[in-house]
Design a protein around this motif. Sequence first.
Motif, PDB file in Angstrom:
ATOM      1  N   ARG A 327       0.818  -1.217   0.000  1.00 54.92           N
ATOM      2  CA  ARG A 327       0.000   0.000   0.000  1.00 54.92           C
ATOM      3  C   ARG A 327       0.851   1.265   0.000  1.00 54.92           C
ATOM      4  NH1 ARG A 327      -2.996   0.224   5.926  1.00 54.92           N
ATOM      5  NH2 ARG A 327      -1.137   0.534   7.214  1.00 54.92           N
ATOM      6  N   PHE A 328       2.027   1.224   0.627  1.00 59.04           N
ATOM      7  CA  PHE A 328       2.903   2.389   0.588  1.00 59.04           C
ATOM      8  C   PHE A 328       3.421   2.614  -0.828  1.00 59.04           C
ATOM      9  CE2 PHE A 328       7.050   4.471   0.813  1.00 59.04           C
ATOM     10  CZ  PHE A 328       6.743   5.595   1.579  1.00 59.04           C
ATOM     11  N   ALA A 329       3.801   1.522  -1.504  1.00 59.50           N
ATOM     12  CA  ALA A 329       4.286   1.639  -2.882  1.00 59.50           C
ATOM     13  C   ALA A 329       3.198   2.197  -3.790  1.00 59.50           C
ATOM     14  CB  ALA A 329       4.752   0.274  -3.393  1.00 59.50           C
ATOM     15  N   LEU A 330       1.966   1.724  -3.647  1.00 62.84           N
ATOM     16  CA  LEU A 330       0.852   2.223  -4.451  1.00 62.84           C
ATOM     17  C   LEU A 330       0.585   3.697  -4.171  1.00 62.84           C
ATOM     18  CD1 LEU A 330      -1.527  -0.848  -4.060  1.00 62.84           C
ATOM     19  CD2 LEU A 330      -0.554  -0.043  -6.218  1.00 62.84           C
ATOM     20  N   SER A 331       0.615   4.067  -2.900  1.00 64.74           N
ATOM     21  CA  SER A 331       0.363   5.460  -2.515  1.00 64.74           C
ATOM     22  C   SER A 331       1.457   6.390  -3.031  1.00 64.74           C
ATOM     23  CB  SER A 331       0.264   5.558  -0.985  1.00 64.74           C
ATOM     24  OG  SER A 331       0.154   6.905  -0.568  1.00 64.74           O
ATOM     25  N   LEU A 332       2.707   5.945  -2.936  1.00 68.60           N
ATOM     26  CA  LEU A 332       3.818   6.782  -3.384  1.00 68.60           C
ATOM     27  C   LEU A 332       3.791   6.933  -4.901  1.00 68.60           C
ATOM     28  CD1 LEU A 332       6.273   8.375  -2.479  1.00 68.60           C
ATOM     29  CD2 LEU A 332       7.625   6.276  -2.571  1.00 68.60           C
ATOM     30  N   TYR A 333       3.472   5.865  -5.606  1.00 69.41           N
ATOM     31  CA  TYR A 333       3.369   5.950  -7.070  1.00 69.41           C
ATOM     32  C   TYR A 333       2.277   6.937  -7.459  1.00 69.41           C
ATOM     33  CZ  TYR A 333       2.986   4.466 -11.941  1.00 69.41           C
ATOM     34  OH  TYR A 333       2.973   4.447 -13.316  1.00 69.41           O
ATOM     35  N   ASP A 334       1.155   6.860  -6.797  1.00 70.69           N
ATOM     36  CA  ASP A 334       0.043   7.780  -7.054  1.00 70.69           C
ATOM     37  C   ASP A 334       0.481   9.232  -6.824  1.00 70.69           C
ATOM     38  OD1 ASP A 334      -3.092   8.192  -7.216  1.00 70.69           O
ATOM     39  OD2 ASP A 334      -2.402   9.311  -5.469  1.00 70.69           O
ATOM     40  N   LYS A 335       1.204   9.455  -5.757  1.00 77.90           N
ATOM     41  CA  LYS A 335       1.638  10.815  -5.407  1.00 77.90           C
ATOM     42  C   LYS A 335       2.650  11.373  -6.403  1.00 77.90           C
ATOM     43  CE  LYS A 335       2.250  11.446  -1.071  1.00 77.90           C
ATOM     44  NZ  LYS A 335       2.815  11.395   0.307  1.00 77.90           N
ATOM     45  N   LEU A 336       3.542  10.512  -6.884  1.00 78.26           N
ATOM     46  CA  LEU A 336       4.627  10.985  -7.746  1.00 78.26           C
ATOM     47  C   LEU A 336       4.260  11.039  -9.231  1.00 78.26           C
ATOM     48  CD1 LEU A 336       7.682   9.101  -6.172  1.00 78.26           C
ATOM     49  CD2 LEU A 336       7.109  11.522  -5.930  1.00 78.26           C
ATOM     50  N   PHE A 337       3.358  10.151  -9.683  1.00 77.91           N
ATOM     51  CA  PHE A 337       3.162  10.008 -11.128  1.00 77.91           C
ATOM     52  C   PHE A 337       1.754  10.307 -11.641  1.00 77.91           C
ATOM     53  CE2 PHE A 337       6.722   7.019 -10.211  1.00 77.91           C
ATOM     54  CZ  PHE A 337       7.699   7.653 -10.983  1.00 77.91           C
ATOM     55  N   LEU A 338       0.769  10.312 -10.773  1.00 83.78           N
ATOM     56  CA  LEU A 338      -0.600  10.503 -11.243  1.00 83.78           C
ATOM     57  C   LEU A 338      -1.079  11.933 -10.979  1.00 83.78           C
ATOM     58  CD1 LEU A 338      -2.297   7.164 -10.189  1.00 83.78           C
ATOM     59  CD2 LEU A 338      -1.073   7.716 -12.296  1.00 83.78           C
ATOM     60  N   PRO A 339      -1.832  12.520 -11.910  1.00 82.67           N
ATOM     61  CA  PRO A 339      -2.330  13.896 -11.704  1.00 82.67           C
ATOM     62  C   PRO A 339      -3.402  13.924 -10.629  1.00 82.67           C
ATOM     63  CG  PRO A 339      -3.284  12.924 -13.678  1.00 82.67           C
ATOM     64  CD  PRO A 339      -2.256  11.947 -13.193  1.00 82.67           C
ATOM     65  N   HIS A 340      -3.456  15.045  -9.906  1.00 86.48           N
ATOM     66  CA  HIS A 340      -4.449  15.231  -8.849  1.00 86.48           C
ATOM     67  C   HIS A 340      -5.150  16.564  -9.058  1.00 86.48           C
ATOM     68  CE1 HIS A 340      -1.599  12.332  -7.048  1.00 86.48           C
ATOM     69  NE2 HIS A 340      -2.692  11.831  -6.509  1.00 86.48           N
ATOM     70  N   PRO A 341      -6.419  16.660  -8.687  1.00 80.65           N
ATOM     71  CA  PRO A 341      -7.135  17.931  -8.838  1.00 80.65           C
ATOM     72  C   PRO A 341      -6.495  19.027  -8.017  1.00 80.65           C
ATOM     73  CG  PRO A 341      -8.650  16.108  -8.355  1.00 80.65           C
ATOM     74  CD  PRO A 341      -7.269  15.581  -8.151  1.00 80.65           C
ATOM     75  N   TRP A 342      -6.519  20.240  -8.539  1.00 83.48           N
ATOM     76  CA  TRP A 342      -5.993  21.376  -7.797  1.00 83.48           C
ATOM     77  C   TRP A 342      -6.939  21.699  -6.622  1.00 83.48           C
ATOM     78  CZ3 TRP A 342      -3.709  25.870 -11.169  1.00 83.48           C
ATOM     79  CH2 TRP A 342      -2.690  25.343 -11.973  1.00 83.48           C
ATOM     80  N   ARG A 343      -6.334  22.154  -5.567  1.00 87.04           N
ATOM     81  CA  ARG A 343      -7.126  22.650  -4.447  1.00 87.04           C
ATOM     82  C   ARG A 343      -7.417  24.129  -4.669  1.00 87.04           C
ATOM     83  NH1 ARG A 343      -4.760  20.244   1.254  1.00 87.04           N
ATOM     84  NH2 ARG A 343      -5.285  18.057   0.880  1.00 87.04           N
ATOM     85  N   VAL A 344      -8.665  24.481  -4.716  1.00 89.80           N
ATOM     86  CA  VAL A 344      -9.054  25.871  -4.905  1.00 89.80           C
ATOM     87  C   VAL A 344      -9.407  26.460  -3.543  1.00 89.80           C
ATOM     88  CG1 VAL A 344     -10.669  27.444  -6.017  1.00 89.80           C
ATOM     89  CG2 VAL A 344      -9.946  25.356  -7.186  1.00 89.80           C
ATOM     90  N   LEU A 345      -8.647  27.497  -3.154  1.00 91.16           N
ATOM     91  CA  LEU A 345      -8.876  28.109  -1.843  1.00 91.16           C
ATOM     92  C   LEU A 345      -9.992  29.121  -1.903  1.00 91.16           C
ATOM     93  CD1 LEU A 345      -5.141  28.582  -0.755  1.00 91.16           C
ATOM     94  CD2 LEU A 345      -6.691  26.710  -0.202  1.00 91.16           C
TER      95      LEU A 345
END
Length: 345
Positions: A327-345
């Motif tokens: 699960r750490f490997a999956l989470s780290l891959y997601d964080k480093l390589f997959l796009p994430h929605p921007w946080r709009v303040l």
Amino acid sequence: MDIRKTIEQREEKTLSPHACLSKNSKGRQRESKSCSIRTVFQHDRDRILHSKSFRRLKYKTQVFLSPEGDHYRTRLTHTLEVSQVARTIARALCLNEDLTEAIALGHDLGHTPFGHAGERVLHELVPGGFHHVRQSLRVVDILEKDGEGLNLTYEVRDGILKHSKGQGGLLTPDPDSAAVTLEGQVVRLADIIAYVSHDLDDAIRGGVIAEDDVPKEISQVVGLKHSRRIDCMVRDLISASLQRETSIGLSDEMDEAIRALRSWLYDHVYRIDRVHQDFVRASHLLRELFLYFIDNEETFLLHGGRRLKGDSLEISVADFIAGMTDRFALSLYDKLFLPHPWRVL
């Protein structure tokens, strides 16, 4: 009162003349104060049990990648089953149960996430190759306790190093490849007894195969149900080893049946598309992480990587990846390589 000495005296009176007595251990790599309660092998067992590497086994794949059901084996439950099988055998043969348990609990500490798929990826990428057996020894010698290691006894370290048989014979004809203690030899066979039985059990539970699919010439020898298989194999090993006295082994019939079952599992479980494709994807994930960290050392250190004196970056990255849970490997891959929605303040 020195309880340790009382236990050592009890071992001398009750254990087989072929057992490894705690008081006769060749000792540790570095001098360490003796415990007044525990023998050296009890102390080793506790050091392994309380290590971070042992706790991480809970979230490492055995056969099925991140299964949704709660009853599939993980690398941790595999380790506990090996320990139980090995201790049962050791007790029946009047061997040192504490030494046996310590080796069993430590034998897979160097296993990668996603099972042998992760091991194969690192073997391809790391100069000089990678094997979970050597990595398990590296974990207890160096990586645990922030580079200090666990400072285990020679006999436990030897048993960890020589526990694996790969796809070769169950028993090694080469004396240099066999554990120096009978307890270490017990763990080597307890490991395969545990995994061929519980991997088959998980495959049936997961609907990959049916119980009746196992060839009758195999099931008639090793048993059809999980509990029966364990019982048959353990009883055979104990009986054959009592006849040998100075080595651990199986009857010819059981040795052949276990090897046949292992080969059958490779063809009908481990390598089938349903199982194999998950590991192809997992291999891609780990390969991308490895190559990325080699080119981005600062990011590697930022996310928990560590450089030890004298180690190349490739070795350091391999240590980091091998220590990851699924699960750490999956989470780290997601964080480093997959796009994430921007946080709009």
